[in-house]
Motif scaffolding. Structure first.
Motif, short mmCIF file in Angstrom:
data_model
loop_
_atom_site.label_atom_id
_atom_site.label_comp_id
_atom_site.label_asym_id
_atom_site.label_seq_id
_atom_site.Cartn_x
_atom_site.Cartn_y
_atom_site.Cartn_z
N SER A 1 0.83 -1.20 0.00
CA SER A 1 0.00 0.00 0.00
C SER A 1 0.87 1.25 0.00
CB SER A 1 -0.91 0.03 1.23
OG SER A 1 -1.76 -1.11 1.25
N ALA A 2 0.58 2.15 -0.94
CA ALA A 2 1.26 3.45 -0.98
C ALA A 2 0.35 4.45 -0.25
CB ALA A 2 1.50 3.87 -2.42
N TRP B 1 -4.64 10.68 -0.89
CA TRP B 1 -5.10 11.75 -1.78
C TRP B 1 -6.22 11.27 -2.71
CZ3 TRP B 1 -6.11 16.42 -2.69
CH2 TRP B 1 -6.12 16.99 -3.96
N GLU B 2 -6.18 10.01 -3.13
CA GLU B 2 -7.10 9.53 -4.16
C GLU B 2 -8.38 8.90 -3.62
OE1 GLU B 2 -5.20 6.38 -6.36
OE2 GLU B 2 -5.37 4.97 -4.71
N TYR B 3 -8.39 8.44 -2.36
CA TYR B 3 -9.43 7.50 -1.96
C TYR B 3 -10.80 8.13 -1.73
CZ TYR B 3 -9.77 8.47 3.09
OH TYR B 3 -10.01 9.03 4.31
N VAL B 4 -10.88 9.45 -1.57
CA VAL B 4 -12.17 10.11 -1.40
C VAL B 4 -12.70 10.49 -2.79
CG1 VAL B 4 -13.36 12.08 -0.37
CG2 VAL B 4 -11.43 11.02 0.83
N GLY C 1 -3.12 3.48 -5.17
CA GLY C 1 -2.32 3.26 -3.97
C GLY C 1 -2.25 1.80 -3.57
N LYS C 2 -3.08 0.95 -4.19
CA LYS C 2 -3.12 -0.48 -3.88
C LYS C 2 -2.85 -1.36 -5.10
CE LYS C 2 -5.05 -0.42 0.42
NZ LYS C 2 -4.61 -1.20 1.58
N SER C 3 -3.21 -0.90 -6.29
CA SER C 3 -3.30 -1.79 -7.44
C SER C 3 -1.95 -2.15 -8.06
CB SER C 3 -4.18 -1.14 -8.52
OG SER C 3 -3.60 0.06 -9.00
N PHE C 4 -0.85 -1.57 -7.60
CA PHE C 4 0.43 -1.83 -8.24
C PHE C 4 0.97 -3.22 -7.94
CE2 PHE C 4 1.10 0.17 -4.17
CZ PHE C 4 2.16 -0.53 -3.60
#
Length: 413
Positions: free
Chosen positions: A230-231, A237-240, A247-250
């Motif tokens: 997890s980044a 910044w992106e999750y809302v 941040g997770k898919s890499f």
């Protein structure tokens, strides 16, 4: 009476006759990927067994495939029959001379992804983890959001970036924003882990068919350890408002060995009492989880021991919620528990929690401390459980080493 194996050293380790996890391997001499079962420090070649008359004719083709999907799709009758046959083969010395020729030392094998991942869903099933993150991110509010005790919260991940243990993890790049700074793009500076347990679906369903939690063992083949990298700065910044994405898919790492549910029978334990009582579709006739004792090692130093047995939402409830809207299951679906954390500071399954948002560095010895992952760091997640015959089994560990971010090629002027 405890069953023993004729394979040297198998009875004294975590891969004894009461475990028999499945994986996919190849060797330098034979680079073809094939299915094997681990016994001690050896791998029994099931393709070789299936080339003879050992398995029933309708089962043999599954072990000529390059992944576990065909066998997993056959369902519990086939799983139990093969497990019974393998137990007899590896415990009865009458089979030793013939079967020993099909053994390959683990040290001489190259391991691969054990199954083709169809879909990947990650849950958020630990009350302690959810509470810790609530206190970190919403210090002036209740740590648990109103929905958390009514349903197993989750997100749909990226199946194509599920990788086998040992695959190097390239530091992801993305958008970040600190409190008073403008939006910027660059490598994640808050790269983290999530120590999790994953469950692998064997038997699929038709679209529109929910799965009752009591039917969990009719669909789920086994368990693997998971590290959902997890980044945290990209994620924040992106999750809302839609939740985790880049941040997770890499990358998500899983262990090489899938432990059959039957091998975890001795680890079944009562799950926590739920308050409020869940809706009917989440109620279980027998409410249980699995008492797995996990360990997280950071550059060789054990920094946490998360207890999976205390998870608020059980694997059966996760499966039921995942399908209650009619979403179908496919052979090879992987769903994970989310970060496993316990009530104690040394039981937290992410570095975000261990360092309390980066405020309290973790001592790795020899004057070295970390808050989040640096390039070159290696993380190993392992777990042990009580075996069906009272001994201890060990789930195949999951490890990864961080590589520097890849520089983007500049766009033409």
């Amino acid at each position: 009476m405890t069953t023993t194996s004729w394979v040297d050293g198998a009875d004294s380790g975590p891969y004894g006759i009461d475990h028999l996890p499945y994986g996919v391997f190849s060797t330098a001499k034979d680079p073809a990927m094939r299915i094997g079962v681990r016994i001690g420090d050896q791998i029994l070649d099931l393709r070789g067994l299936a080339s003879g008359t050992f398995f029933l004719p309708w089962i043999r083709p599954a072990f000529h495939e390059h992944a576990l999907n065909g066998f997993m799709a056959m369902g519990p009758p086939a799983w139990r029959l093969v497990r019974h046959q393998l137990t007899e083969l590896l415990s009865d010395r009458r089979h030793q001379d013939q079967s020993a020729t099909l053994l390959t030392p683990v040290a001489k094998a190259r391991m691969h992804l054990p199954f083709t991942v169809a879909d990947y869903v990650d849950f958020y099933a630990s009350e302690e983890h959810a509470t810790n993150l609530g206190r970190l991110f919403r210090p002036d509010s209740e740590p648990l959001l109103p929905n958390w005790k009514h349903l197993p919260v989750g997100y749909h991940g990226r199946a194509g970036t599920v990788v086998p243990s040992g695959t190097p993890i390239v530091r992801p790049r993305g958008q970040r924003k600190s409190k008073d700074a403008p939006v910027e793009f660059g490598p994640s500076a808050r790269l983290d882990i999530e120590a999790e347990v994953g469950f692998v679906v064997g038997v699929g369903t038709e679209l529109g068919t929910p799965v009752n939690p009591d039917d969990f063992t009719e669909h789920v083949f086994g368990a693997v350890l998971v590290n959902d990298w997890s980044a945290r700065d990209i994620q924040a910044w992106e999750y809302v408002p839609l939740g985790p994405f880049l941040g997770k898919s890499f990358a998500t790492s899983i262990g090489h060995w899938v432990t059959p549910l039957d091998a975890l029978a001795g680890a079944k334990a009562a799950a926590p009492v739920q308050d409020p009582v869940p809706l009917d579709y989440l109620l279980e006739s027998e409410r249980y989880g699995y008492d797995l004792q996990m360990s997280v090692r950071w550059n060789g130093t054990e920094v946490s021991r998360p207890p999976f047995g205390g998870m608020y939402w059980t694997p059966a409830q996760m499966l039921a919620h995942m399908t209650v809207n009619g979403a179908s299951l496919r052979t090879g679906d992987l769903y994970a528990s989310g970060t496993v954390s316990g009530p104690g500071p040394a039981q937290r399954g992410s570095f975000l929690e261990l360092t309390w948002g980066g405020k309290d560095p973790v001592d790795l010895g020899e004057g070295e401390a970390r808050t989040f992952l640096e390039d070159g760091d290696t993380v190993i997640i392992s777990a042990t459980a009580r075996g069906a015959e009272g001994g201890e089994i060990g789930l195949g560990d999951v490890r990864g080493t961080i590589l520097p971010a890849v520089n983007l090629v500049p766009l033409p002027a």
